[in-house]
Scaffold this motif. Structure first.
Motif, PDB file in Angstrom:
ATOM      1  N   GLU A   1       0.883  -1.260  -0.084  1.00  0.00           N
ATOM      2  CA  GLU A   1      -0.034  -0.046  -0.189  1.00  0.00           C
ATOM      3  C   GLU A   1       0.936   1.339  -0.013  1.00  0.00           C
ATOM      4  N   ALA A   2       0.321   2.195  -0.629  1.00  0.00           N
ATOM      5  CA  ALA A   2       1.245   3.447  -0.544  1.00  0.00           C
ATOM      6  C   ALA A   2       1.030   4.329   0.844  1.00  0.00           C
ATOM      7  N   GLY A   3       2.082   4.769   1.197  1.00  0.00           N
ATOM      8  CA  GLY A   3       2.216   5.455   2.629  1.00  0.00           C
ATOM      9  C   GLY A   3       1.459   6.610   2.559  1.00  0.00           C
ATOM     10  N   VAL A   4       1.780   7.406   3.739  1.00  0.00           N
ATOM     11  CA  VAL A   4       1.264   8.714   4.081  1.00  0.00           C
ATOM     12  C   VAL A   4       2.184   9.630   3.149  1.00  0.00           C
ATOM     13  N   ALA A   5       1.439  10.476   2.218  1.00  0.00           N
ATOM     14  CA  ALA A   5       2.084  11.666   1.660  1.00  0.00           C
ATOM     15  C   ALA A   5       2.365  12.768   2.105  1.00  0.00           C
ATOM     16  N   GLN A   6       3.319  13.669   2.145  1.00  0.00           N
ATOM     17  CA  GLN A   6       3.498  14.902   2.829  1.00  0.00           C
ATOM     18  C   GLN A   6       4.117  15.788   1.702  1.00  0.00           C
ATOM     19  N   SER A   7       3.751  16.962   1.516  1.00  0.00           N
ATOM     20  CA  SER A   7       4.521  18.032   0.860  1.00  0.00           C
ATOM     21  C   SER A   7       4.370  19.568   1.554  1.00  0.00           C
ATOM     22  N   PRO A   8       5.504  20.553   1.512  1.00  0.00           N
ATOM     23  CA  PRO A   8       6.626  20.095   0.852  1.00  0.00           C
ATOM     24  C   PRO A   8       7.774  19.341   1.821  1.00  0.00           C
ATOM     25  N   ARG A   9       8.779  18.805   1.528  1.00  0.00           N
ATOM     26  CA  ARG A   9       9.572  18.209   2.449  1.00  0.00           C
ATOM     27  C   ARG A   9      10.297  19.213   3.308  1.00  0.00           C
ATOM     28  N   TYR A  10      10.692  20.324   2.840  1.00  0.00           N
ATOM     29  CA  TYR A  10      11.379  21.317   3.514  1.00  0.00           C
ATOM     30  C   TYR A  10      10.710  22.671   3.243  1.00  0.00           C
ATOM     31  N   LYS A  11      10.973  23.601   4.146  1.00  0.00           N
ATOM     32  CA  LYS A  11      10.139  24.865   3.909  1.00  0.00           C
ATOM     33  C   LYS A  11      10.992  25.983   4.877  1.00  0.00           C
ATOM     34  N   ILE A  12      11.502  27.175   4.340  1.00  0.00           N
ATOM     35  CA  ILE A  12      12.002  28.190   4.987  1.00  0.00           C
ATOM     36  C   ILE A  12      11.259  29.560   4.632  1.00  0.00           C
ATOM     37  N   ILE A  13      10.952  29.802   5.823  1.00  0.00           N
ATOM     38  CA  ILE A  13      10.076  31.249   5.455  1.00  0.00           C
ATOM     39  C   ILE A  13      10.723  32.352   6.675  1.00  0.00           C
ATOM     40  N   GLU A  14      10.262  33.421   6.688  1.00  0.00           N
ATOM     41  CA  GLU A  14      10.583  34.466   7.535  1.00  0.00           C
ATOM     42  C   GLU A  14       9.560  34.632   8.575  1.00  0.00           C
ATOM     43  N   LYS A  15       9.818  35.128   9.775  1.00  0.00           N
ATOM     44  CA  LYS A  15       8.746  35.021  10.798  1.00  0.00           C
ATOM     45  C   LYS A  15       7.758  36.248  10.202  1.00  0.00           C
ATOM     46  N   ARG A  16       6.522  35.878  10.727  1.00  0.00           N
ATOM     47  CA  ARG A  16       5.220  36.678  10.213  1.00  0.00           C
ATOM     48  C   ARG A  16       4.809  36.183   8.603  1.00  0.00           C
ATOM     49  N   GLN A  17       5.572  35.525   7.959  1.00  0.00           N
ATOM     50  CA  GLN A  17       5.065  34.936   7.084  1.00  0.00           C
ATOM     51  C   GLN A  17       3.938  33.840   7.237  1.00  0.00           C
ATOM     52  N   SER A  18       3.251  33.386   6.149  1.00  0.00           N
ATOM     53  CA  SER A  18       2.376  32.370   6.211  1.00  0.00           C
ATOM     54  C   SER A  18       2.967  30.975   5.631  1.00  0.00           C
ATOM     55  N   VAL A  19       2.501  29.808   5.906  1.00  0.00           N
ATOM     56  CA  VAL A  19       2.951  28.615   5.274  1.00  0.00           C
ATOM     57  C   VAL A  19       1.795  27.412   5.444  1.00  0.00           C
ATOM     58  N   ALA A  20       1.878  26.558   4.442  1.00  0.00           N
ATOM     59  CA  ALA A  20       0.670  25.732   4.679  1.00  0.00           C
ATOM     60  C   ALA A  20       1.338  24.211   4.069  1.00  0.00           C
ATOM     61  N   PHE A  21       1.070  23.340   4.733  1.00  0.00           N
ATOM     62  CA  PHE A  21       1.542  21.803   4.557  1.00  0.00           C
ATOM     63  C   PHE A  21       0.299  21.070   4.244  1.00  0.00           C
ATOM     64  N   TRP A  22       0.640  20.157   3.432  1.00  0.00           N
ATOM     65  CA  TRP A  22      -0.275  18.971   2.894  1.00  0.00           C
ATOM     66  C   TRP A  22      -0.147  17.759   3.195  1.00  0.00           C
ATOM     67  N   CYS A  23      -1.330  16.874   3.303  1.00  0.00           N
ATOM     68  CA  CYS A  23      -1.049  15.378   3.624  1.00  0.00           C
ATOM     69  C   CYS A  23      -1.937  14.700   3.038  1.00  0.00           C
ATOM     70  N   ASN A  24      -1.606  13.650   2.543  1.00  0.00           N
ATOM     71  CA  ASN A  24      -2.651  12.580   1.788  1.00  0.00           C
ATOM     72  C   ASN A  24      -2.521  11.212   2.676  1.00  0.00           C
ATOM     73  N   PRO A  25      -3.331  10.774   3.637  1.00  0.00           N
ATOM     74  CA  PRO A  25      -3.157   9.627   4.245  1.00  0.00           C
ATOM     75  C   PRO A  25      -3.182   8.328   3.486  1.00  0.00           C
ATOM     76  N   ILE A  26      -3.047   7.192   4.020  1.00  0.00           N
ATOM     77  CA  ILE A  26      -3.312   5.970   3.443  1.00  0.00           C
ATOM     78  C   ILE A  26      -4.757   5.841   3.286  1.00  0.00           C
TER      79      ILE A  26
END
Lengths: 113, 109
Positions: A1-26
């Motif tokens: 079975e395919a595993g849990v997928a996440q993206s991105p692997r790495y993210k660098i931002i400055e404080k006060r910026q916004s960021v979003a992470f994505w996940c696709n479960p099994i």
């Protein structure tokens, strides 16, 4: 079975910026978790979904963090605005039932400068 | 409150046996898990105990005493690839899984 997928692997931002992470479960896993793991510590639960409903978000800093799980499948975790102390690995995990082991994705390593 | 304690670090020699202890104080108990986490990687499941006693799985065994709030993970015939962090996690009841800080195991030749 395919595993849990996440993206991105790495993210660098400055404080006060916004960021979003994505996940696709099994496929078929009803329970989805977001954990924050700071270097040298164990994972800390941020939010847990059962299908598309939230069952625990007691440790989610709701003034800056938000999460959703659309249609009970994929999930996104957002931080707005980011602080330096948010630098951590954000792990998504899923499980087929409440007493089953967690299956983790590879995580997103966030660095806030 | 909920608390899980593990030693921070341990060192052992290749081929030896090592025991990693975990004590917990939680508001309820619905099972205890051990996970392995190599540096820079995600945790992977090793074992699950919900009843008292020993569960054996190849080179890895896990023991639970619910009355003492105590578990250990036993690793036999240590290999260099066993160098990793070992996380004790408890389901206190309900839906949550709470993790300890982890024990970093160093295996030396």
């Amino acid at each position: 079975e395919a595993g849990v997928a996440q993206s991105p692997r790495y993210k660098i931002i400055e404080k006060r910026q916004s960021v979003a992470f994505w996940c696709n479960p099994i496929s078929g896993h009803a329970t989805l978790y977001w954990y924050q793991q700071i270097l040298g510590q164990g994972p800390k639960l941020l939010i847990q979904f059962q299908n598309n409903g939230v069952v625990d978000d007691s440790q989610l800093p709701k003034d800056r963090f938000s999460a959703e799980r659309l249609k009970g499948v994929d999930s996104t975790l957002k931080i707005q605005p980011a602080k330096l102390e948010d630098s951590a690995v954000y792990l998504c995990a899923s499980s087929p039932a409440l007493n089953s082991p967690l299956h983790f994705g590879n995580g997103t390593r966030l660095t806030v400068t | 409150g909920q608390n899980i304690d593990q030693p921070t670090e341990m060192t052992a020699t290749e081929g030896a046996i090592v025991q990693i202890n975990c004590t917990y104080q939680t508001s309820g108990f619905n099972g205890l898990f051990w996970y392995q986490q190599h540096a820079g990687e995600a945790p992977t499941f090793l074992s699950y105990n919900v009843l008292d006693g020993l569960e054996e799985k190849g080179r890895f065994s896990s023991f639970l005493s619910r009355s003492k709030g105590y578990s250990y993970l036993l690793l036999k015939e240590l290999q260099m690839k066993d160098s990793a962090s070992y996380l004790c996690a408890v389901k206190p009841g309900g839906f949550k899984t709470i993790f300890g800080a982890g024990t970093r195991l160093f295996v030396k030749a």
